[in-house]
Write an enzyme that holds these catalytic residues in place. Structure first.
Site, mmCIF file in Angstrom:
data_model
loop_
_atom_site.group_PDB
_atom_site.id
_atom_site.type_symbol
_atom_site.label_atom_id
_atom_site.label_comp_id
_atom_site.label_asym_id
_atom_site.label_seq_id
_atom_site.Cartn_x
_atom_site.Cartn_y
_atom_site.Cartn_z
ATOM 1 N N TYR A 17 0.857 -1.158 -0.186
ATOM 2 C CA TYR A 17 0.015 0.058 0.186
ATOM 3 C C TYR A 17 0.867 1.425 -0.235
ATOM 4 C CZ TYR A 17 -4.433 -2.434 0.409
ATOM 5 O OH TYR A 17 -5.558 -3.010 0.122
ATOM 6 N N TYR A 144 -14.135 -4.442 3.194
ATOM 7 C CA TYR A 144 -12.978 -4.873 2.815
ATOM 8 C C TYR A 144 -12.618 -6.387 3.559
ATOM 9 C CZ TYR A 144 -7.980 -5.582 2.513
ATOM 10 O OH TYR A 144 -6.573 -5.962 2.253
ATOM 11 N N ASP A 236 -17.005 -12.237 8.839
ATOM 12 C CA ASP A 236 -15.289 -11.988 8.923
ATOM 13 C C ASP A 236 -15.190 -11.312 9.849
ATOM 14 O OD1 ASP A 236 -12.913 -11.135 8.271
ATOM 15 O OD2 ASP A 236 -13.458 -10.137 6.435
ATOM 16 N N LYS A 265 -5.372 -11.682 11.832
ATOM 17 C CA LYS A 265 -4.888 -10.751 12.622
ATOM 18 C C LYS A 265 -4.604 -10.982 14.150
ATOM 19 C CE LYS A 265 -5.755 -6.964 9.709
ATOM 20 N NZ LYS A 265 -7.268 -6.744 8.672
HETATM 21 C C1 LIG Z 1 -7.327 -7.089 7.235
HETATM 22 C C2 LIG Z 1 -8.614 -7.865 6.876
HETATM 23 C C3 LIG Z 1 -8.439 -8.900 6.050
HETATM 24 C C4 LIG Z 1 -7.225 -9.593 5.146
HETATM 25 O O1 LIG Z 1 -6.384 -9.968 5.989
HETATM 26 P P1 LIG Z 1 -4.931 -10.241 5.603
HETATM 27 O O2 LIG Z 1 -4.225 -11.129 6.856
HETATM 28 O O3 LIG Z 1 -4.307 -8.757 5.707
HETATM 29 O O4 LIG Z 1 -4.870 -10.977 4.240
HETATM 30 C C5 LIG Z 1 -9.708 -9.512 5.890
HETATM 31 N N1 LIG Z 1 -10.893 -9.138 6.467
HETATM 32 C C6 LIG Z 1 -10.890 -8.045 7.274
HETATM 33 C C7 LIG Z 1 -12.134 -7.707 7.847
HETATM 34 C C8 LIG Z 1 -9.669 -7.471 7.540
HETATM 35 O O5 LIG Z 1 -9.454 -6.450 8.346
#
Ligand SMILES: *Cc1c(COP(=O)(O)O)cnc(C)c1O
Length: 425
Positions: A17, A144, A236, A265
Site C-alpha cells: 500500500y 474490505y 469476517d 490478525k
Molecule cells: C485485514 C482484513 C482482511 C485481510 O487479512 P490479511 O491477513 O491482511 O490478508 C480480511 N478481512 C478483514 C475484515 C480485514 O480487516
C-alpha cells in the site's frame, strides 16, 4: 543523515500500500517491547494501531516467545494432509469453545484474505455439492475482505480494485443496516435470495472503510432475515476478533449465529501469520461423500503450521486472563471518555467507538476519503511526537494493544489534541 538501513531497504524492498515514488524512507525498526517500537536512531513510538491491528499483548511478548521457541525445538512444521499435531487440535478445541455453539470445524490457512477465500469456496461448493446453482454473493458497500482475487471481489469497488475490475466476479453490494433502511435491505435480499449462496460481512466495524460502524441489533435483524431466506452467512472477524470490540468476538454482541467465521490478525497475538475459517456441521457435512468430487480441494503449504498454532494458543491464554479482559474494559472506558472531548472539538467530526476501536474524521476542506492528503501529514506529525497512528485518509483511529497503560493512553490522547489543535491552512 545517511542511514544505511534506509538506503538498503530502498534498493530492494517494495512496501505494501505504498506509492514508492513519493513515499518517504521506511523507518528501520530494530526492536519492540510491549507497546513500544524502537528505531535505529534511538527514537521510540507507541504503537497505537497495533501494527496494522494485529498486536494484542504488545511486541516481543516473553510468554509467546518462550512457547514458540519450545515448539520450534519440538516440531516446526508437518504436512497437514494425512498428519496432525497437538497444537492444531488444542487450538481448534479452545477456539471453538469461545465461538457461537454452531461452529464445529476449523480449517487452517495463513492470512485473513485466504481465510475469506476458503469461506467463499465453502459456500459456493456447499451449493454445488447439493446440485444447486446458487452463485450470487451479497456484501456490504465499502467492505474490505482482503487483497486476493476472491477477497477483492467481495470488497467494495475502489481505487484499490480498479485495475482488476473486469476480472472480479459479480457481487451485490448493499448498505449497512440501520433503523431506517432495514426494510428496504430485506426487500433487496428477498429479490435474489433463491440464487444467493452467501452474505459476507464485517460485523459491527468496517475496518479499512475507515472504521465505519453499525449497530449490533440492526445486523442481528439482517442476519435473522438471511437465515429465513436460507442464505449462508460468512462473518469476517479477521479484524473484530479476539477482544477488539470490547467482547471476545463481535459474535458476542449479536443474537444470531453465522454459518462460517473468518479469523486472522489478532489470532496469534500478532506474532505469526495464520488464518482460520470455522464452519457449522451443516456446511461440513455437505462435503462428506464417497464421491471424491465433493472434497474441499484447498490447502496451503503451511496449513496449521505448529509454530503459528502454538503462538495462537499462547496468545489466547493471555487474552483470557482476568487482567487482559479488564484491560480491554479499561481501554474501552477510557476511549469513551475521550470521545466526549473529541465530540466538542472543532476539528473532529463523526466520533465513533466500538470497544477498543476509536475513530473520528479530521475536518478538512477536502472530502473524506482514503486519498485525503491530511492523513500523511498527521501520520508524520504523530511520529515526531512518538506515536504511531496511521490515518485512513482523514479518518484518525486508535486500535491499541491491550497492554497499553492508562498513562500511555493519556499520552496518546494528549498528543492527538496537541496536533489537531495546530492551525492549518
Ligand atoms: C485485514 C482484513 C482482511 C485481510 O487479512 P490479511 O491477513 O491482511 O490478508 C480480511 N478481512 C478483514 C475484515 C480485514 O480487516
Amino acid at each position: 543523515m545517511y542511514n544505511e538501513l534506509k538506503e538498503r531497504d530502498k534498493a530492494v524492498n517494495w512496501h505494501p500500500y505504498t506509492q514508492m515514488k513519493t513515499a518517504g524512507d521506511a523507518i528501520p525498526i530494530t526492536h519492540g517491547k510491549g507497546v513500544y517500537l524502537y528505531d535505529n536512531e534511538g527514537n521510540k513510538y507507541i504503537d497505537a494501531v497495533s501494527s496494522w491491528w494485529v498486536t494484542l499483548h504488545g511486541h516481543a511478548h516473553p510468554y509467546i516467545a518462550r512457547r514458540v521457541f519450545e515448539q520450534l525445538n519440538t516440531l516446526e512444521q508437518v504436512i497437514f494432509a494425512g498428519f496432525t499435531h497437538e497444537p492444531a487440535i488444542k487450538l481448534s478445541e479452545n477456539l471453538l469453545q469461545l465461538l457461537p455453539d454452531n461452529q464445529k470445524k476449523v480449517f487452517y490457512s495463513d492470512n485473513g484474505s485466504s481465510a475469506v477465500e476458503v469461506a467463499l469456496k465453502m459456500c459456493i461448493q456447499y451449493a454445488y455439492n447439493q446440485g444447486k446453482s446458487k452463485t450470487k454473493i451479497i456484501a456490504f458497500k465499502d467492505a474490505y475482505h482482503g487483497d486476493t482475487f476472491g477477497a477483492m471481489s467481495v470488497s467494495g469497488r475502489s481505487v484499490w480494485t480498479n485495475p482488476f475490475k473486469n476480472m472480479l466476479f459479480e457481487v451485490i453490494f448493499i448498505d449497512t443496516p440501520n433503523h431506517e433502511n432495514i426494510k428496504d435491505l430485506k426487500k433487496q435480499i428477498s429479490n435474489i435470495a433463491a440464487e444467493t449462496a452467501c452474505f459476507i460481512y464485517e460485523p459491527l466495524v468496517q475496518g479499512s472503510a475507515g472504521m465505519v460502524m453499525h449497530q449490533a441489533e440492526d445486523l442481528s435483524e439482517l442476519m435473522k432475515f438471511c437465515r429465513q431466506q436460507e442464505i449462508l452467512m460468512i462473518q469476517d472477524e479477521v479484524f473484530t476478533g479476539f477482544g477488539r470490540t470490547g467482547k471476545l468476538f463481535a459474535a458476542d454482541h449479536l443474537s444470531e449465529k453465522p454459518d462460517i467465521m473468518c479469523f486472522s490478525k489478532g489470532l496469534t497475538g500478532g506474532t505469526m501469520p495464520m488464518g482460520i475459517t470455522t464452519c457449522s456441521d451443516e456446511i461440513y457435512n455437505a462435503f462428506l461423500s464417497d464421491d471424491k468430487h465433493k472434497t474441499l480441494f484447498h490447502g496451503h503449504s503451511f496449513t496449521a503450521n505448529p509454530l503459528a498454532c502454538t503462538a495462537a494458543l499462547a496468545s489466547m491464554e493471555l487474552l483470557l486472563q482476568k487482567t487482559t479482559l479488564s484491560d480491554i474494559h479499561r481501554i474501552s472506558e477510557q476511549h469513551r471518555q475521550f470521545t466526549d472531548i473529541l465530540k466538542n472539538h472543532p476539528q473532529a467530526d463523526k466520533v465513533r467507538q466500538t470497544g477498543t476501536i476509536l475513530a473520528w474524521e479530521y475536518k478538512t476542506h477536502q472530502k473524506t476519503s482514503y486519498f485525503n492528503e491530511i492523513g500523511k501529514i498527521l501520520h508524520q506529525e504523530f511520529l515526531q511526537k512518538g506515536v504511531l497512528i496511521r490515518p485512513l485518509g482523514n479518518v484518525i483511529y486508535l486500535v491499541p494493544p491491550y497492554c497499553i497503560t492508562s498513562e500511555e493512553l493519556d499520552f496518546v490522547y494528549n498528543t492527538i489534541i496537541q496536533i489537531i489543535d495546530r492551525k492549518r491552512i
